[in-house]
Structures are given as C-alpha cells and as structure tokens.
Scaffold this motif. Structure first.
Motif, PDB file in Angstrom:
ATOM      1  N   GLU A  96      -4.527   1.802  15.665  1.00 50.77           N
ATOM      2  CA  GLU A  96      -4.376   3.052  16.422  1.00 50.77           C
ATOM      3  C   GLU A  96      -3.625   2.839  17.729  1.00 50.77           C
ATOM      4  O   GLU A  96      -2.942   3.745  18.212  1.00 50.77           O
ATOM      5  CB  GLU A  96      -5.750   3.673  16.665  1.00 50.77           C
ATOM      6  N   GLU A  97      -3.710   1.645  18.299  1.00 51.50           N
ATOM      7  CA  GLU A  97      -2.949   1.353  19.507  1.00 51.50           C
ATOM      8  C   GLU A  97      -1.446   1.369  19.253  1.00 51.50           C
ATOM      9  O   GLU A  97      -0.655   1.553  20.189  1.00 51.50           O
ATOM     10  CB  GLU A  97      -3.365  -0.002  20.080  1.00 51.50           C
ATOM     11  N   HIS A  98      -1.066   1.182  17.988  1.00 48.98           N
ATOM     12  CA  HIS A  98       0.355   1.251  17.610  1.00 48.98           C
ATOM     13  C   HIS A  98       0.764   2.664  17.217  1.00 48.98           C
ATOM     14  O   HIS A  98       1.878   2.870  16.718  1.00 48.98           O
ATOM     15  CB  HIS A  98       0.657   0.277  16.468  1.00 48.98           C
ATOM     16  N   GLY A  99      -0.134   3.617  17.395  1.00 49.43           N
ATOM     17  CA  GLY A  99       0.217   5.007  17.159  1.00 49.43           C
ATOM     18  C   GLY A  99       0.009   5.501  15.749  1.00 49.43           C
ATOM     19  O   GLY A  99       0.555   6.546  15.368  1.00 49.43           O
ATOM     20  N   PHE A 100      -0.801   4.789  14.956  1.00 49.80           N
ATOM     21  CA  PHE A 100      -1.060   5.175  13.567  1.00 49.80           C
ATOM     22  C   PHE A 100      -2.312   6.031  13.454  1.00 49.80           C
ATOM     23  O   PHE A 100      -3.237   5.927  14.268  1.00 49.80           O
ATOM     24  CB  PHE A 100      -1.272   3.944  12.695  1.00 49.80           C
ATOM     25  N   THR A 101      -2.348   6.829  12.403  1.00 49.31           N
ATOM     26  CA  THR A 101      -3.612   7.339  11.889  1.00 49.31           C
ATOM     27  C   THR A 101      -4.108   6.294  10.892  1.00 49.31           C
ATOM     28  O   THR A 101      -3.375   5.912   9.971  1.00 49.31           O
ATOM     29  CB  THR A 101      -3.421   8.690  11.171  1.00 49.31           C
ATOM     30  N   LYS A 129       5.840   1.417  11.513  1.00 51.20           N
ATOM     31  CA  LYS A 129       5.838   2.763  12.061  1.00 51.20           C
ATOM     32  C   LYS A 129       7.251   3.353  12.087  1.00 51.20           C
ATOM     33  O   LYS A 129       7.460   4.544  11.802  1.00 51.20           O
ATOM     34  CB  LYS A 129       5.261   2.760  13.474  1.00 51.20           C
ATOM     35  N   SER A 130       8.240   2.514  12.412  1.00 54.83           N
ATOM     36  CA  SER A 130       9.618   3.006  12.477  1.00 54.83           C
ATOM     37  C   SER A 130      10.158   3.379  11.102  1.00 54.83           C
ATOM     38  O   SER A 130      11.060   4.210  10.984  1.00 54.83           O
ATOM     39  CB  SER A 130      10.524   1.943  13.112  1.00 54.83           C
ATOM     40  N   LEU A 131       9.603   2.765  10.035  1.00 56.97           N
ATOM     41  CA  LEU A 131      10.075   3.025   8.676  1.00 56.97           C
ATOM     42  C   LEU A 131       9.418   4.253   8.058  1.00 56.97           C
ATOM     43  O   LEU A 131      10.016   4.949   7.237  1.00 56.97           O
ATOM     44  CB  LEU A 131       9.807   1.802   7.784  1.00 56.97           C
ATOM     45  N   LEU A 132       8.163   4.510   8.423  1.00 60.18           N
ATOM     46  CA  LEU A 132       7.419   5.611   7.823  1.00 60.18           C
ATOM     47  C   LEU A 132       7.835   6.957   8.404  1.00 60.18           C
ATOM     48  O   LEU A 132       8.136   7.065   9.589  1.00 60.18           O
ATOM     49  CB  LEU A 132       5.910   5.417   8.049  1.00 60.18           C
ATOM     50  N   LYS A 133       7.806   7.985   7.563  1.00 60.02           N
ATOM     51  CA  LYS A 133       8.021   9.351   8.063  1.00 60.02           C
ATOM     52  C   LYS A 133       6.823   9.805   8.892  1.00 60.02           C
ATOM     53  O   LYS A 133       6.970  10.521   9.888  1.00 60.02           O
ATOM     54  CB  LYS A 133       8.231  10.316   6.892  1.00 60.02           C
ATOM     55  N   THR A 134       5.638   9.388   8.440  1.00 54.44           N
ATOM     56  CA  THR A 134       4.393   9.730   9.127  1.00 54.44           C
ATOM     57  C   THR A 134       3.625   8.432   9.351  1.00 54.44           C
ATOM     58  O   THR A 134       3.423   7.671   8.400  1.00 54.44           O
ATOM     59  CB  THR A 134       3.553  10.680   8.268  1.00 54.44           C
ATOM     60  N   TYR A 183       8.366  -4.052   3.501  1.00 52.46           N
ATOM     61  CA  TYR A 183       9.031  -3.090   4.373  1.00 52.46           C
ATOM     62  C   TYR A 183       9.957  -2.161   3.580  1.00 52.46           C
ATOM     63  O   TYR A 183      10.070  -0.974   3.890  1.00 52.46           O
ATOM     64  CB  TYR A 183       9.790  -3.822   5.475  1.00 52.46           C
ATOM     65  N   ALA A 184      10.561  -2.703   2.546  1.00 54.28           N
ATOM     66  CA  ALA A 184      11.396  -1.861   1.687  1.00 54.28           C
ATOM     67  C   ALA A 184      10.544  -0.814   0.981  1.00 54.28           C
ATOM     68  O   ALA A 184      10.971   0.326   0.776  1.00 54.28           O
ATOM     69  CB  ALA A 184      12.145  -2.718   0.667  1.00 54.28           C
ATOM     70  N   ALA A 185       9.317  -1.186   0.610  1.00 57.56           N
ATOM     71  CA  ALA A 185       8.425  -0.236  -0.063  1.00 57.56           C
ATOM     72  C   ALA A 185       8.000   0.898   0.871  1.00 57.56           C
ATOM     73  O   ALA A 185       7.741   2.023   0.421  1.00 57.56           O
ATOM     74  CB  ALA A 185       7.191  -0.962  -0.581  1.00 57.56           C
ATOM     75  N   LEU A 186       7.949   0.619   2.174  1.00 61.47           N
ATOM     76  CA  LEU A 186       7.489   1.618   3.136  1.00 61.47           C
ATOM     77  C   LEU A 186       8.615   2.449   3.723  1.00 61.47           C
ATOM     78  O   LEU A 186       8.355   3.453   4.402  1.00 61.47           O
ATOM     79  CB  LEU A 186       6.726   0.922   4.275  1.00 61.47           C
ATOM     80  N   ASP A 187       9.838   2.058   3.456  1.00 60.44           N
ATOM     81  CA  ASP A 187      10.993   2.742   4.060  1.00 60.44           C
ATOM     82  C   ASP A 187      11.069   4.202   3.576  1.00 60.44           C
ATOM     83  O   ASP A 187      11.251   4.459   2.388  1.00 60.44           O
ATOM     84  CB  ASP A 187      12.280   1.996   3.699  1.00 60.44           C
ATOM     85  N   GLY A 188      10.893   5.139   4.499  1.00 54.67           N
ATOM     86  CA  GLY A 188      10.985   6.555   4.164  1.00 54.67           C
ATOM     87  C   GLY A 188       9.738   7.141   3.558  1.00 54.67           C
ATOM     88  O   GLY A 188       9.725   8.318   3.165  1.00 54.67           O
ATOM     89  N   PHE A 235       0.120  -9.196   3.697  1.00 57.69           N
ATOM     90  CA  PHE A 235      -0.133  -7.847   4.221  1.00 57.69           C
ATOM     91  C   PHE A 235      -1.075  -7.855   5.426  1.00 57.69           C
ATOM     92  O   PHE A 235      -1.317  -6.808   6.024  1.00 57.69           O
ATOM     93  CB  PHE A 235      -0.734  -6.953   3.136  1.00 57.69           C
ATOM     94  N   ARG A 236      -1.595  -9.011   5.785  1.00 59.19           N
ATOM     95  CA  ARG A 236      -2.560  -9.092   6.876  1.00 59.19           C
ATOM     96  C   ARG A 236      -1.913  -9.101   8.256  1.00 59.19           C
ATOM     97  O   ARG A 236      -2.595  -8.903   9.263  1.00 59.19           O
ATOM     98  CB  ARG A 236      -3.432 -10.344   6.717  1.00 59.19           C
ATOM     99  N   ALA A 237      -0.633  -9.391   8.309  1.00 58.66           N
ATOM    100  CA  ALA A 237       0.036  -9.496   9.606  1.00 58.66           C
ATOM    101  C   ALA A 237       1.373  -8.755   9.584  1.00 58.66           C
ATOM    102  O   ALA A 237       2.410  -9.285   9.969  1.00 58.66           O
ATOM    103  CB  ALA A 237       0.247 -10.968   9.974  1.00 58.66           C
ATOM    104  N   LEU A 238       1.342  -7.529   9.097  1.00 57.06           N
ATOM    105  CA  LEU A 238       2.558  -6.719   9.082  1.00 57.06           C
ATOM    106  C   LEU A 238       3.007  -6.418  10.509  1.00 57.06           C
ATOM    107  O   LEU A 238       2.182  -6.293  11.429  1.00 57.06           O
ATOM    108  CB  LEU A 238       2.300  -5.411   8.340  1.00 57.06           C
ATOM    109  N   ASP A 239       4.300  -6.312  10.686  1.00 59.50           N
ATOM    110  CA  ASP A 239       4.864  -5.879  11.974  1.00 59.50           C
ATOM    111  C   ASP A 239       4.629  -4.369  12.074  1.00 59.50           C
ATOM    112  O   ASP A 239       5.396  -3.572  11.516  1.00 59.50           O
ATOM    113  CB  ASP A 239       6.353  -6.223  12.026  1.00 59.50           C
ATOM    114  N   LEU A 240       3.562  -3.980  12.761  1.00 56.08           N
ATOM    115  CA  LEU A 240       3.168  -2.569  12.772  1.00 56.08           C
ATOM    116  C   LEU A 240       4.204  -1.685  13.452  1.00 56.08           C
ATOM    117  O   LEU A 240       4.374  -0.521  13.061  1.00 56.08           O
ATOM    118  CB  LEU A 240       1.806  -2.416  13.436  1.00 56.08           C
ATOM    119  N   ASP A 241       4.900  -2.207  14.444  1.00 54.98           N
ATOM    120  CA  ASP A 241       5.958  -1.414  15.077  1.00 54.98           C
ATOM    121  C   ASP A 241       7.076  -1.131  14.078  1.00 54.98           C
ATOM    122  O   ASP A 241       7.612  -0.020  14.017  1.00 54.98           O
ATOM    123  CB  ASP A 241       6.514  -2.143  16.306  1.00 54.98           C
ATOM    124  N   ARG A 242       7.420  -2.143  13.303  1.00 57.51           N
ATOM    125  CA  ARG A 242       8.453  -1.960  12.289  1.00 57.51           C
ATOM    126  C   ARG A 242       7.983  -0.996  11.207  1.00 57.51           C
ATOM    127  O   ARG A 242       8.741  -0.128  10.762  1.00 57.51           O
ATOM    128  CB  ARG A 242       8.830  -3.305  11.667  1.00 57.51           C
TER     129      ARG A 242
END
Length: 434
Positions: A423-428, A402-407, A375-380, A393-400
């Motif tokens: 995609e149900e979590h709003g990702f491309t 998404k909140s960390l990524l800019k896109t 999660y630290a690697a994905l922050d920002g 990496f198989r069970a990442l908290d996808l909501d978390r």
C-alpha cells in the motif's frame, strides 16, 4: 543389489536415481520410446531441482541405465519396483490400476526366483494382493514376494525428501521381502532415518491416510482464512498461534487457492472410494474434497470482486504462476486452471507467466497469452494476481509493476507480501484471510 524401476515418471525417475546414488545398480524401464531416447541423451522429461545432475552423475558412474527391453532388465533383478501412473479413473473416481496390473502380468514370466516385487505407485488397499495373484497365475511355481513401499516425495524437494526422509514405510507379508527392502534402504537407516515395517495393506493405507490428513489441514486453514476476512482477523496470526502447538504443527497451514498436483486430488478421491467399497464412509475427507473444489473457483471470484464485481468484459488480468506449487512444472489439478477459467467466464482476458510451467499449461488452458517474464504479463493489465509462490514473485519491483498496470491492484493469493509495503507503493492490496 540390482533394482529395476518400471516407469520413468516422477516417482520412478527420482527413486531410481536416488537408489543408484546409494550405490545400487538401477535399470529404469519405460514403454515410451521418446522418453527413453531423451533420458539416454541426458534430457530430463520433468522439472525437479537437482535431478538432472543426479541422473548424469550416476549414469556416468555406470550405476543408472535406461531401456525399453524389460526382459533384459529383469534378467538378474533382486527387486522390481512398479512406479507407473495410477490416475483417477474416468467416471467413478477410483484409482486406475490398469498400468500396475499390466506391468505385473508382463513381468511375471521374466522374473527369477527370490525376486521382490514392490508397489511404489500409490495404490488402494488390496492392490498388492491382486499383483501377487496375477504374478502367481502367470508364472506358476515362481518363488517371489510382493511388498508395498509408498513414496512421500514433495515435488520441488523430492531428492532431499528421498535422502533425508521423515520415515520409510515398507509393507511386507514375509521375512524375505523385509530383509531385501532393509538392505536396499540401509544407507538411510545408518543415518537414523526410521524404517517402519508393517503389513502390506497397512502400508497401502498409510500413504492415502497421510495425504488425506495433509489435505485436511490445507482445507481447514483455507476455511479459517475466509472466516478471518469476515471477522477482521489475520489468518497468519491464527496459523502461527495454533501451529506452535506441537500436537498440530505449523506445516500445511499456509492459506491459498487450494491444493492441486499429482497426489492430493486423486488420492483423497481414491480414499473416499475405498471407504465406500468397505462400507466405512470418510465424511471428513469427503468434506475436504468438496471444500477444495469450491475453493479454486472462489479464488477466481475473489479476483473479480476485487476488480469491482460483475462482468468484466474487456478487462485484462496478469496471472503470475500457473503450476500447482513452486519448483515444479506440474499443472495437474492446479488451482490456476479453475481461476483462469472463472476469469475468462467473466469476459476477462488473461496474460500469464510461470518460470517452468507454461509448456504444460498450454496443454490444459486455452486462450491465454503466455509471456516471457512477469512484467510482460502485467503490461497493460487491470490487475495483477499471484497464484503460485515462486521465489521470483516475492521481490517484484512494485514501482515498475504499478507503472505497467492500468489499475494498481495486486491480488496476492499466496500472501507473499505485507499489506503495508504494497500500500505504501500506492496499490490496492487484496490477500487471503488478512
């Protein structure tokens, strides 16, 4: 039986520890003082699941020891296994056999009659002949045998592979060597593991041929994955459809960013050189090597294209996984190296996390921010990229995430997730061959 293992790298340490667990007395020898000191203190220099417990158990039982004193170790050895490195030689791609030949020359005057010297290192056809010549020249009158016993260990599952092998291959040119190796491996053959005896040259070639064939399967499914993307098919369906054919099998049909590690890259290259030397060119293997080299950088371009293509100066990518595969700290020829370099060439800043490989990665990948968790690697970051198939990496908290990524962009180079879930979590979501 007293076994001496020359070299305490991946093959030597795993093999020596497993032999001692069979009940043999094993002495591991290495020239690296720091490595021997670490092992004597119970510190394991490589990451391999279960190896630390196996080493500790057999050291405590008095069956496994470590030393730099070759003369003392060889005093009453029944078999001496050469398990030193054979990296690709700079300049021409041939296997560098200098460590193998140096070990043979140094041990020769110290060997006793009846000893069997075994090439455990991955070596080209004819290496055993040269080892035999060197020992005979350095120790005239010595009665000895030279055999080949290639290893077929998967990093991350090496202990299980050693103790429950598909097969044990021994290459021998005399009855005495075969008898000694059969005695060493008797605990396995009692469990119905097939022991296959053949000529020494046949065993040497078997190792290279096996790795080249597996590399070919990887290269094949990766190219089929590219075609699937163009025609609108799912490579997972295609892989399952062909893998259920028992003539093909389903292993090594998982598409990804290309093969790496300590074996496939150098062994396919060494096999090509052997083919050239014997005027038997290996065009299929040659194509596999070229395809895999191109594959790694193409995965970097795949990430860039997912971000919109072109230069991405000022953007940041969070890379999850750096080792060439999960359950190892091995960075040798890892696809992550080329992927990160391709991203950096496009002006992208890279943040990365790997459960075991970051210390090794720091030696080969510069200008990367190494983080304490995924999660630290994905922050920002502007995109998340899965490069290595670690379980974490198989069970990442996808909501978390998404909140960390800019896109909300996830590029999954190992196909760990289903498109629908992501995609149900709003990702491309961008995968391989799907």
């Amino acid at each position: 039986m007293h076994i001496v293992m020359i070299g305490t790298g991946y093959v030597g340490l795993v093999s020596g520890s497993c032999f001692s667990d069979f009940g043999h007395r094993v002495t591991c020898v290495d020239k690296d003082q720091s490595k021997i000191d670490a092992l004597l203190n119970g510190e394991i220099p490589i990451f391999e699941p279960g190896l630390d417990e196996l080493v500790a158990k057999n050291v405590e039982a008095g069956r496994l020891s470590f030393t730099m004193n070759l003369s003392e170790a060889l005093d009453d050895a029944d078999a001496v296994f050469i398990a030193v490195g054979t990296p690709s030689r700079r300049g021409d791609g041939h296997a560098d056999l200098s460590y193998v030949y140096a070990a043979a020359k140094e041990m020769a005057p110290l060997l006793r009659d009846g000893v069997v010297v075994v090439d455990k290192s991955t070596v080209p056809v004819g290496t055993g002949d040269e080892v035999e010549r060197i020992i005979g020249e350095e120790a005239p009158g010595l009665k000895f045998s030279v055999a080949s016993n290639p290893e077929f260990l998967r990093e991350g599952a090496a202990i299980d592979d050693f103790k429950r092998p598909d097969r044990v291959v021994i290459g021998v040119n005399d009855d005495h060597a075969e008898e000694v190796l059969q005695a060493i491996y008797r605990p396995l053959t009692r469990n119905d593991a097939p022991l296959i005896a053949m000529s020494r040259r046949g065993a040497e070639l078997t190792k290279y041929a096996g790795n080249a064939f597996l590399a070919t399967k990887i290269g094949f499914i990766n190219e089929i994955a590219d075609l699937c993307e163009r025609v609108g098919a799912d490579v997972n369906d295609v892989a399952k459809g062909i893998g259920l054919d028992t003539r093909i099998g389903n292993r090594f049909l998982q598409p990804g960013p290309g093969y790496g590690g300590s074996c496939f890259p150098k062994d396919t290259l060494a096999l090509l050189k052997t083919g050239q030397d014997f005027e038997a060119p290996l065009r299929i293997v040659e194509s596999v090597v070229t395809s895999n080299d191109n594959r790694k950088r193409s995965m970097g371009r795949k990430v860039i294209n997912a971000m919109g293509g072109g230069e991405q100066h000022g953007k940041t990518v969070g890379v999850l996984g750096l080792t060439f595969k999960a359950n190892t700290d091995d960075m040798r020829d890892s696809p992550a190296i080329s992927i990160v370099q391709t991203l950096q060439d496009a002006g992208i800043t890279v943040r990365a996390y790997d459960p075991e490989g970051m210390e090794q990665a720091k030696k080969v990948i510069d200008n990367v921010t190494y983080c304490e968790d995924p999660y630290a690697a994905l922050d920002g970051a502007d995109a998340a990229v899965i490069v290595t198939e670690w379980d974490t990496f198989r069970a990442l908290d996808l909501d978390r995430v998404k909140s960390l990524l800019k896109t909300p962009l996830l590029v999954d180079l190992r196909n760990l997730y289903s498109r629908k879930d992501v995609e149900e979590h709003g990702f491309t979501y961008v995968a391989v061959g799907r």
